[in-house]
Design a protein around this motif. Structure first.
Motif, PDB file in Angstrom:
ATOM      1  N   UNK A 151      -5.309  10.449   6.544  1.00 55.09           N
ATOM      2  CA  UNK A 151      -6.157   9.408   5.955  1.00 55.09           C
ATOM      3  C   UNK A 151      -6.270   9.522   4.443  1.00 55.09           C
ATOM      4  N   UNK A 152      -6.360  10.748   3.916  1.00 60.17           N
ATOM      5  CA  UNK A 152      -6.442  10.911   2.465  1.00 60.17           C
ATOM      6  C   UNK A 152      -5.195  10.365   1.792  1.00 60.17           C
ATOM      7  N   UNK A 153      -4.037  10.569   2.397  1.00 55.96           N
ATOM      8  CA  UNK A 153      -2.803  10.065   1.807  1.00 55.96           C
ATOM      9  C   UNK A 153      -2.723   8.542   1.874  1.00 55.96           C
ATOM     10  N   UNK A 158      -2.669   3.626  -1.371  1.00 57.24           N
ATOM     11  CA  UNK A 158      -3.347   2.440  -1.878  1.00 57.24           C
ATOM     12  C   UNK A 158      -3.520   2.482  -3.383  1.00 57.24           C
ATOM     13  N   UNK A 159      -3.903   3.642  -3.891  1.00 58.60           N
ATOM     14  CA  UNK A 159      -4.076   3.805  -5.330  1.00 58.60           C
ATOM     15  C   UNK A 159      -2.754   3.641  -6.066  1.00 58.60           C
ATOM     16  N   UNK A 160      -1.678   4.213  -5.503  1.00 64.21           N
ATOM     17  CA  UNK A 160      -0.368   4.161  -6.158  1.00 64.21           C
ATOM     18  C   UNK A 160       0.139   2.724  -6.278  1.00 64.21           C
ATOM     19  N   UNK A 161       0.035   1.961  -5.197  1.00 63.89           N
ATOM     20  CA  UNK A 161       0.488   0.570  -5.264  1.00 63.89           C
ATOM     21  C   UNK A 161      -0.393  -0.261  -6.197  1.00 63.89           C
ATOM     22  N   UNK A 162      -1.716  -0.059  -6.101  1.00 61.11           N
ATOM     23  CA  UNK A 162      -2.637  -0.862  -6.909  1.00 61.11           C
ATOM     24  C   UNK A 162      -2.565  -0.510  -8.391  1.00 61.11           C
ATOM     25  N   UNK A 225       7.206  11.821  -0.771  1.00 58.28           N
ATOM     26  CA  UNK A 225       7.163  12.965   0.144  1.00 58.28           C
ATOM     27  C   UNK A 225       6.047  12.883   1.184  1.00 58.28           C
ATOM     28  N   UNK A 226       5.060  12.015   0.964  1.00 59.70           N
ATOM     29  CA  UNK A 226       3.937  11.904   1.890  1.00 59.70           C
ATOM     30  C   UNK A 226       4.171  10.871   2.989  1.00 59.70           C
ATOM     31  N   UNK A 227       5.269  10.128   2.917  1.00 58.01           N
ATOM     32  CA  UNK A 227       5.479   9.022   3.841  1.00 58.01           C
ATOM     33  C   UNK A 227       6.211   9.455   5.106  1.00 58.01           C
ATOM     34  N   UNK A 228       6.012   8.687   6.174  1.00 57.88           N
ATOM     35  CA  UNK A 228       6.773   8.815   7.415  1.00 57.88           C
ATOM     36  C   UNK A 228       7.397   7.451   7.685  1.00 57.88           C
ATOM     37  N   UNK A 229       8.704   7.335   7.486  1.00 58.46           N
ATOM     38  CA  UNK A 229       9.392   6.055   7.584  1.00 58.46           C
ATOM     39  C   UNK A 229       9.946   5.821   8.980  1.00 58.46           C
ATOM     40  N   UNK A 230      10.053   4.541   9.338  1.00 56.72           N
ATOM     41  CA  UNK A 230      10.786   4.151  10.532  1.00 56.72           C
ATOM     42  C   UNK A 230      12.271   4.428  10.320  1.00 56.72           C
TER      43      UNK A 230
END
Length: 244
Positions: A151-153, A158-162, A225-230
């Protein structure tokens, strides 16, 4: 504007590719485009594996079998509507056989398929957007479908995109539009749809990002590095059919 998008990723066996492509182009996609409430339909073929580094690999890609999702990476069809509920009432997955002639047999030729219904969270227009016209996605796209690990990530994303990525894309040459999307139904919480004037413009921009990451890591802020992609994400595609 199309706040709802229905996305379908799929592969086609070599033996079925030509006959399916002809039926899809002449029957299925035009029939989709004629559906009441659908704003546009666009089909993309993958340009991955042509010397364009995605930067997503290893532990940042989920196991399709464990997640119970398709692993398709060859083609992507996007359909736009004013609301994602246009694809949920009725549910598009419940009516794939009608009203398209031979739909059940032909759609069965798609393999490893994966669907998502998406809601536009925010979007920005790039320097090379046409002055007016429908919001059908551009000729070249980069479409990422992912979740964050904690959840923190999610807050980090959200912060990174915004704060960074959307503003960065709005000022990037060759960019037409960038849509940050949330997944209403389907795998993954997030989706990002980057749109470009050409595959070359897309590749040039990502080469610039990679160079910045290499030469000036202190200023290169990323959530990668924090993402989990399809599987197959990000999908690098070139438009091969459009209703508008």
């Amino acid at each position: 504007m199309s706040r709802g998008i229905w996305a379908t990723w799929y592969d086609v066996a070599d033996a079925d590719r030509d006959v399916f492509a002809e039926w899809e182009r002449t029957v299925y996609l035009p029939a989709l485009a004629a559906e009441p409430g659908y704003n546009w339909v666009a089909r993309y073929a993958s340009k991955s594996g042509e010397g364009i580094e995605t930067g997503v690999f290893g532990e940042t890609v989920v196991d399709a079998a464990k997640e119970g999702i398709g692993s398709a990476s060859e083609y992507l069809v996007l359909v736009g509507a004013d609301s994602p509920h246009r694809f949920l009432n009725p549910l598009v997955l419940d009516r794939n056989d009608a009203p398209y002639p031979s739909a059940s047999e032909m759609l069965g030729k798609r393999i490893n398929a994966r669907h998502a219904v998406l809601l536009e969270e925010e979007s920005v227009i790039g320097p090379d957007a046409p002055p007016e016209g429908p919001d059908v996605p551009a000729l070249a796209i980069r479409c990422g479908n992912f979740s964050m690990r904690t959840p923190q990530e999610d807050f980090d994303a959200g912060r990174w995109y915004a704060q960074r990525r959307l503003a960065e894309m709005a000022a990037s040459p060759g960019c037409v539009r960038t849509r940050k999307l949330m997944c209403v139904a389907g795998w993954g919480k997030h989706c990002i749809l980057y749109e470009f004037t050409s595959p070359e413009a897309r590749a040039d921009l990502w080469k610039g990002f990679q160079e910045q990451r290499r030469t000036d890591p202190a200023t290169f802020w990323t959530i990668g590095p924090q993402t989990l992609h399809a599987p197959g994400s990000p999908f690098l595609g070139q438009r091969t059919w459009s209703s508008v």
